[in-house]
Design an enzyme around this catalytic site. Structure first.
Site, PDB file in Angstrom:
ATOM      1  N   GLU A  43       0.840  -1.195   0.000  1.00 37.18           N
ATOM      2  CA  GLU A  43       0.000   0.000   0.000  1.00 37.18           C
ATOM      3  C   GLU A  43       0.874   1.242   0.000  1.00 37.18           C
ATOM      4  O   GLU A  43       1.761   1.395   0.847  1.00 37.18           O
ATOM      5  CB  GLU A  43      -0.942   0.025   1.196  1.00 37.18           C
ATOM      6  CG  GLU A  43      -1.847   1.248   1.184  1.00 37.18           C
ATOM      7  CD  GLU A  43      -3.158   1.038   1.922  1.00 37.18           C
ATOM      8  OE1 GLU A  43      -3.696   2.028   2.441  1.00 37.18           O
ATOM      9  OE2 GLU A  43      -3.642  -0.099   1.977  1.00 37.18           O
ATOM     10  N   VAL A  46       0.547   5.273   3.660  1.00 40.27           N
ATOM     11  CA  VAL A  46       0.203   4.546   4.888  1.00 40.27           C
ATOM     12  C   VAL A  46      -0.601   5.414   5.840  1.00 40.27           C
ATOM     13  O   VAL A  46      -1.473   4.929   6.554  1.00 40.27           O
ATOM     14  CB  VAL A  46       1.492   4.029   5.572  1.00 40.27           C
ATOM     15  CG1 VAL A  46       1.194   3.434   6.938  1.00 40.27           C
ATOM     16  CG2 VAL A  46       2.192   3.022   4.674  1.00 40.27           C
ATOM     17  N   ASP A  69       5.526   5.265   2.319  1.00 39.10           N
ATOM     18  CA  ASP A  69       5.040   6.599   2.662  1.00 39.10           C
ATOM     19  C   ASP A  69       6.231   7.550   2.755  1.00 39.10           C
ATOM     20  O   ASP A  69       7.368   7.116   3.001  1.00 39.10           O
ATOM     21  CB  ASP A  69       4.279   6.574   3.990  1.00 39.10           C
ATOM     22  CG  ASP A  69       3.287   7.720   4.127  1.00 39.10           C
ATOM     23  OD1 ASP A  69       2.064   7.461   4.091  1.00 39.10           O
ATOM     24  OD2 ASP A  69       3.734   8.874   4.274  1.00 39.10           O
ATOM     25  N   ASP A 113      -2.687   4.817  -2.651  1.00 38.96           N
ATOM     26  CA  ASP A 113      -3.417   5.833  -1.890  1.00 38.96           C
ATOM     27  C   ASP A 113      -2.418   6.895  -1.449  1.00 38.96           C
ATOM     28  O   ASP A 113      -2.465   7.381  -0.332  1.00 38.96           O
ATOM     29  CB  ASP A 113      -4.099   5.175  -0.682  1.00 38.96           C
ATOM     30  CG  ASP A 113      -5.019   6.128   0.063  1.00 38.96           C
ATOM     31  OD1 ASP A 113      -5.450   7.121  -0.543  1.00 38.96           O
ATOM     32  OD2 ASP A 113      -5.290   5.882   1.259  1.00 38.96           O
ATOM     33  N   HIS A 116      -1.704  11.198  -4.891  1.00 36.72           N
ATOM     34  CA  HIS A 116      -2.879  11.510  -5.705  1.00 36.72           C
ATOM     35  C   HIS A 116      -2.607  12.568  -6.778  1.00 36.72           C
ATOM     36  O   HIS A 116      -3.546  13.105  -7.371  1.00 36.72           O
ATOM     37  CB  HIS A 116      -4.073  11.948  -4.849  1.00 36.72           C
ATOM     38  CG  HIS A 116      -4.429  10.972  -3.783  1.00 36.72           C
ATOM     39  ND1 HIS A 116      -4.568   9.619  -4.034  1.00 36.72           N
ATOM     40  CD2 HIS A 116      -4.672  11.132  -2.460  1.00 36.72           C
ATOM     41  CE1 HIS A 116      -4.875   9.001  -2.901  1.00 36.72           C
ATOM     42  NE2 HIS A 116      -4.948   9.893  -1.940  1.00 36.72           N
ATOM     43  N   GLU A 141      -6.575   4.898  -6.015  1.00 39.63           N
ATOM     44  CA  GLU A 141      -7.632   5.501  -5.203  1.00 39.63           C
ATOM     45  C   GLU A 141      -7.677   7.023  -5.346  1.00 39.63           C
ATOM     46  O   GLU A 141      -6.701   7.661  -5.709  1.00 39.63           O
ATOM     47  CB  GLU A 141      -7.410   5.163  -3.720  1.00 39.63           C
ATOM     48  CG  GLU A 141      -7.647   3.706  -3.386  1.00 39.63           C
ATOM     49  CD  GLU A 141      -7.663   3.482  -1.889  1.00 39.63           C
ATOM     50  OE1 GLU A 141      -7.442   4.441  -1.119  1.00 39.63           O
ATOM     51  OE2 GLU A 141      -7.906   2.340  -1.488  1.00 39.63           O
TER      52      GLU A 141
END
Length: 231
Positions: A43, A46, A69, A113, A116, A141
Protein backbone atom coordinates in the site's frame (compact mmCIF):
# COMPACT_ATOMS: atom_id res chain seq x y z
CA UNK A 1 -14.64 -15.01 7.46
CA UNK A 2 -15.31 -11.36 8.21
CA UNK A 3 -15.84 -8.99 5.32
CA UNK A 4 -13.51 -6.07 4.69
CA UNK A 5 -16.23 -3.74 5.98
CA UNK A 6 -16.67 -5.71 9.21
CA UNK A 7 -12.94 -5.59 9.90
CA UNK A 8 -12.65 -1.91 8.97
CA UNK A 9 -15.55 -0.85 11.19
CA UNK A 10 -14.36 -2.80 14.23
CA UNK A 11 -12.08 -1.08 16.78
CA UNK A 12 -8.40 -1.26 15.77
CA UNK A 13 -5.10 0.07 16.98
CA UNK A 14 -4.61 2.54 14.13
CA UNK A 15 -7.20 4.59 12.27
CA UNK A 16 -7.89 4.81 8.55
CA UNK A 17 -9.65 7.35 6.34
CA UNK A 18 -11.59 5.76 3.46
CA UNK A 19 -14.67 6.59 1.42
CA UNK A 20 -17.44 4.24 2.51
CA UNK A 21 -18.08 2.65 -0.89
CA UNK A 22 -14.41 1.62 -1.18
CA UNK A 23 -14.97 -1.07 1.45
CA UNK A 24 -17.32 -3.08 -0.76
CA UNK A 25 -15.06 -2.64 -3.78
CA UNK A 26 -12.17 -4.13 -1.79
CA UNK A 27 -14.22 -7.20 -0.95
CA UNK A 28 -15.29 -7.61 -4.59
CA UNK A 29 -11.69 -7.68 -5.82
CA UNK A 30 -9.76 -8.99 -2.81
CA UNK A 31 -11.91 -11.99 -1.82
CA UNK A 32 -10.21 -14.29 -4.35
CA UNK A 33 -6.88 -13.78 -2.57
CA UNK A 34 -8.15 -15.19 0.75
CA UNK A 35 -6.95 -18.71 0.09
CA UNK A 36 -4.55 -19.03 2.98
CA UNK A 37 -1.51 -19.00 0.72
CA UNK A 38 1.13 -16.31 1.34
CA UNK A 39 0.57 -13.14 -0.67
CA UNK A 40 2.36 -9.82 -0.96
CA UNK A 41 0.33 -6.66 -0.34
CA UNK A 42 1.80 -3.19 -0.95
CA UNK A 43 0.00 0.00 0.00
CA UNK A 44 1.33 3.37 -1.08
CA UNK A 45 0.24 6.03 1.40
CA UNK A 46 0.20 4.55 4.89
CA UNK A 47 -0.90 7.64 6.79
CA UNK A 48 -1.73 6.43 10.32
CA UNK A 49 -1.61 2.73 9.43
CA UNK A 50 -5.26 1.74 9.81
CA UNK A 51 -5.62 0.18 6.37
CA UNK A 52 -2.55 -1.97 7.01
CA UNK A 53 -4.28 -3.19 10.18
CA UNK A 54 -7.30 -4.18 8.10
CA UNK A 55 -5.15 -5.87 5.45
CA UNK A 56 -3.33 -7.88 8.12
CA UNK A 57 -6.55 -9.24 9.59
CA UNK A 58 -8.28 -9.66 6.23
CA UNK A 59 -5.47 -11.65 4.57
CA UNK A 60 -4.14 -13.38 7.67
CA UNK A 61 -0.85 -13.99 9.37
CA UNK A 62 0.84 -15.56 6.32
CA UNK A 63 0.40 -12.38 4.23
CA UNK A 64 3.40 -10.15 3.66
CA UNK A 65 2.08 -6.65 4.33
CA UNK A 66 4.14 -3.68 3.17
CA UNK A 67 3.59 0.06 3.22
CA UNK A 68 5.28 3.00 1.51
CA UNK A 69 5.04 6.60 2.66
CA UNK A 70 7.04 9.83 2.72
CA UNK A 71 6.29 10.35 6.45
CA UNK A 72 8.74 8.60 8.83
CA UNK A 73 5.97 8.44 11.45
CA UNK A 74 4.30 5.80 9.26
CA UNK A 75 6.90 3.34 10.54
CA UNK A 76 4.64 2.92 13.58
CA UNK A 77 2.70 0.19 11.76
CA UNK A 78 5.93 -1.74 11.27
CA UNK A 79 7.09 -1.16 14.84
CA UNK A 80 3.74 -2.48 16.09
CA UNK A 81 4.24 -5.73 14.16
CA UNK A 82 1.32 -5.08 11.78
CA UNK A 83 3.35 -4.47 8.63
CA UNK A 84 6.35 -6.55 7.67
CA UNK A 85 7.98 -3.28 6.68
CA UNK A 86 7.08 0.33 5.90
CA UNK A 87 9.42 1.93 3.37
CA UNK A 88 10.04 5.66 3.67
CA UNK A 89 10.38 7.45 0.36
CA UNK A 90 8.52 9.04 -2.53
CA UNK A 91 6.48 7.15 -5.09
CA UNK A 92 7.70 9.64 -7.70
CA UNK A 93 11.25 8.31 -7.23
CA UNK A 94 11.66 5.50 -9.77
CA UNK A 95 14.90 4.23 -8.26
CA UNK A 96 13.22 4.01 -4.85
CA UNK A 97 10.30 2.00 -6.25
CA UNK A 98 12.76 -0.36 -7.94
CA UNK A 99 14.60 -0.90 -4.65
CA UNK A 100 11.31 -1.67 -2.87
CA UNK A 101 10.39 -4.29 -5.48
CA UNK A 102 13.87 -5.79 -5.26
CA UNK A 103 13.21 -6.43 -1.57
CA UNK A 104 9.57 -7.57 -1.58
CA UNK A 105 9.33 -9.32 -4.94
CA UNK A 106 6.27 -9.25 -7.18
CA UNK A 107 3.26 -7.85 -5.29
CA UNK A 108 -0.09 -9.63 -5.60
CA UNK A 109 -1.93 -6.43 -4.67
CA UNK A 110 -0.92 -2.78 -4.98
CA UNK A 111 -3.10 0.00 -3.55
CA UNK A 112 -2.06 3.50 -4.56
CA UNK A 113 -3.42 5.83 -1.89
CA UNK A 114 -0.38 8.10 -2.02
CA UNK A 115 0.13 11.61 -3.32
CA UNK A 116 -2.88 11.51 -5.71
CA UNK A 117 -1.06 13.77 -8.15
CA UNK A 118 -1.83 12.96 -11.78
CA UNK A 119 1.85 12.37 -12.57
CA UNK A 120 2.32 9.97 -9.67
CA UNK A 121 -0.85 7.97 -10.24
CA UNK A 122 0.08 7.29 -13.87
CA UNK A 123 3.84 7.02 -13.33
CA UNK A 124 3.58 4.63 -10.40
CA UNK A 125 1.23 2.37 -12.35
CA UNK A 126 3.65 2.25 -15.27
CA UNK A 127 6.50 1.41 -12.89
CA UNK A 128 4.73 -1.24 -10.80
CA UNK A 129 2.08 -2.93 -12.93
CA UNK A 130 4.59 -4.77 -15.15
CA UNK A 131 6.09 -6.25 -11.96
CA UNK A 132 2.73 -7.22 -10.47
CA UNK A 133 2.14 -10.96 -9.97
CA UNK A 134 0.48 -12.70 -12.98
CA UNK A 135 -3.04 -12.65 -11.49
CA UNK A 136 -2.54 -9.54 -9.37
CA UNK A 137 -4.78 -6.58 -8.60
CA UNK A 138 -3.82 -2.89 -8.83
CA UNK A 139 -5.99 -0.14 -7.34
CA UNK A 140 -5.69 3.61 -7.87
CA UNK A 141 -7.63 5.50 -5.20
CA UNK A 142 -9.07 9.00 -4.92
CA UNK A 143 -9.03 9.71 -8.63
CA UNK A 144 -11.49 12.56 -8.04
CA UNK A 145 -8.37 14.64 -7.29
CA UNK A 146 -8.27 15.19 -11.05
CA UNK A 147 -10.49 18.18 -10.22
CA UNK A 148 -8.13 19.66 -7.60
CA UNK A 149 -5.72 22.32 -8.94
CA UNK A 150 -3.18 21.26 -6.31
CA UNK A 151 -3.02 17.71 -7.73
CA UNK A 152 -2.93 18.37 -11.47
CA UNK A 153 0.82 18.10 -12.05
CA UNK A 154 1.45 15.84 -15.03
CA UNK A 155 4.73 14.89 -16.70
CA UNK A 156 3.03 13.91 -19.95
CA UNK A 157 0.04 16.24 -20.17
CA UNK A 158 -2.19 13.25 -19.35
CA UNK A 159 -4.32 13.00 -16.25
CA UNK A 160 -5.21 9.68 -14.67
CA UNK A 161 -8.45 9.33 -16.67
CA UNK A 162 -6.80 10.35 -19.95
CA UNK A 163 -4.43 7.44 -19.47
CA UNK A 164 -6.75 4.71 -18.21
CA UNK A 165 -9.54 5.56 -20.65
CA UNK A 166 -7.04 4.92 -23.43
CA UNK A 167 -6.52 1.28 -22.42
CA UNK A 168 -9.79 -0.60 -23.16
CA UNK A 169 -9.43 -0.43 -26.93
CA UNK A 170 -5.84 -1.66 -26.63
CA UNK A 171 -7.22 -4.95 -25.30
CA UNK A 172 -8.65 -5.72 -28.73
CA UNK A 173 -5.71 -4.86 -30.98
CA UNK A 174 -5.63 -8.46 -32.22
CA UNK A 175 -8.67 -7.68 -34.34
CA UNK A 176 -6.62 -5.25 -36.43
CA UNK A 177 -5.25 -8.31 -38.29
CA UNK A 178 -7.87 -9.24 -40.94
CA UNK A 179 -6.70 -12.82 -41.49
CA UNK A 180 -6.85 -13.42 -37.74
CA UNK A 181 -10.45 -12.23 -37.56
CA UNK A 182 -11.48 -14.44 -40.47
CA UNK A 183 -9.44 -17.59 -39.90
CA UNK A 184 -7.09 -17.70 -36.91
CA UNK A 185 -9.65 -16.87 -34.22
CA UNK A 186 -11.99 -19.58 -35.53
CA UNK A 187 -9.25 -22.19 -35.12
CA UNK A 188 -8.81 -23.87 -31.71
CA UNK A 189 -5.78 -22.26 -29.96
CA UNK A 190 -3.88 -25.55 -29.74
CA UNK A 191 -3.95 -25.80 -33.55
CA UNK A 192 -2.48 -22.35 -34.22
CA UNK A 193 1.13 -21.59 -35.09
CA UNK A 194 3.17 -18.45 -34.62
CA UNK A 195 2.25 -15.30 -32.71
CA UNK A 196 0.35 -12.12 -33.35
CA UNK A 197 2.57 -9.24 -32.30
CA UNK A 198 0.32 -6.23 -32.74
CA UNK A 199 -0.60 -5.80 -29.08
CA UNK A 200 0.30 -2.92 -26.80
CA UNK A 201 2.90 -4.15 -24.28
CA UNK A 202 0.98 -2.84 -21.24
CA UNK A 203 -2.44 -4.00 -22.41
CA UNK A 204 -1.00 -7.43 -23.15
CA UNK A 205 -1.27 -8.35 -19.46
CA UNK A 206 -4.48 -6.53 -18.45
CA UNK A 207 -7.34 -8.90 -17.77
CA UNK A 208 -9.96 -6.31 -16.83
CA UNK A 209 -10.48 -2.63 -16.02
CA UNK A 210 -13.07 -1.40 -13.52
CA UNK A 211 -14.07 2.24 -13.01
CA UNK A 212 -15.78 3.25 -9.78
CA UNK A 213 -16.48 6.59 -8.15
CA UNK A 214 -12.97 7.88 -7.33
CA UNK A 215 -11.33 4.50 -7.89
CA UNK A 216 -9.87 2.49 -10.77
CA UNK A 217 -9.17 -1.24 -10.44
CA UNK A 218 -6.94 -3.08 -12.92
CA UNK A 219 -6.75 -6.86 -12.72
CA UNK A 220 -3.86 -8.66 -14.34
CA UNK A 221 -4.22 -11.89 -16.31
CA UNK A 222 -2.02 -13.84 -18.72
CA UNK A 223 -2.90 -13.00 -22.31
CA UNK A 224 -5.03 -15.41 -24.31
CA UNK A 225 -5.82 -14.95 -27.98
CA UNK A 226 -9.52 -14.72 -28.83
CA UNK A 227 -11.32 -17.88 -29.90
CA UNK A 228 -14.68 -17.70 -31.60
CA UNK A 229 -16.17 -21.10 -31.00
CA UNK A 230 -18.41 -22.23 -33.82
CA UNK A 231 -20.71 -24.95 -32.52
Amino acid sequence: MKSYREIFEAPKRFTSDKWDHYLDVYDRHFARFRTGRPLTYLEIGVQSGGSLCVAREYFGSTARIYGLDIDPNSKAAEEAGIANRVFIGSQSDGAFLTSVLAEIGAPDIVVDDGSHSQADMVGTFLALFPRLAPHGCYIVEDTHTIHFPSHQRSDTGLNVYDYFRSLPDKLTLDFMVPEARRDRFRTPPESRTGDIRTRNAMAHSIGSLHFYNSMIVIEKAPYREPWRRIL
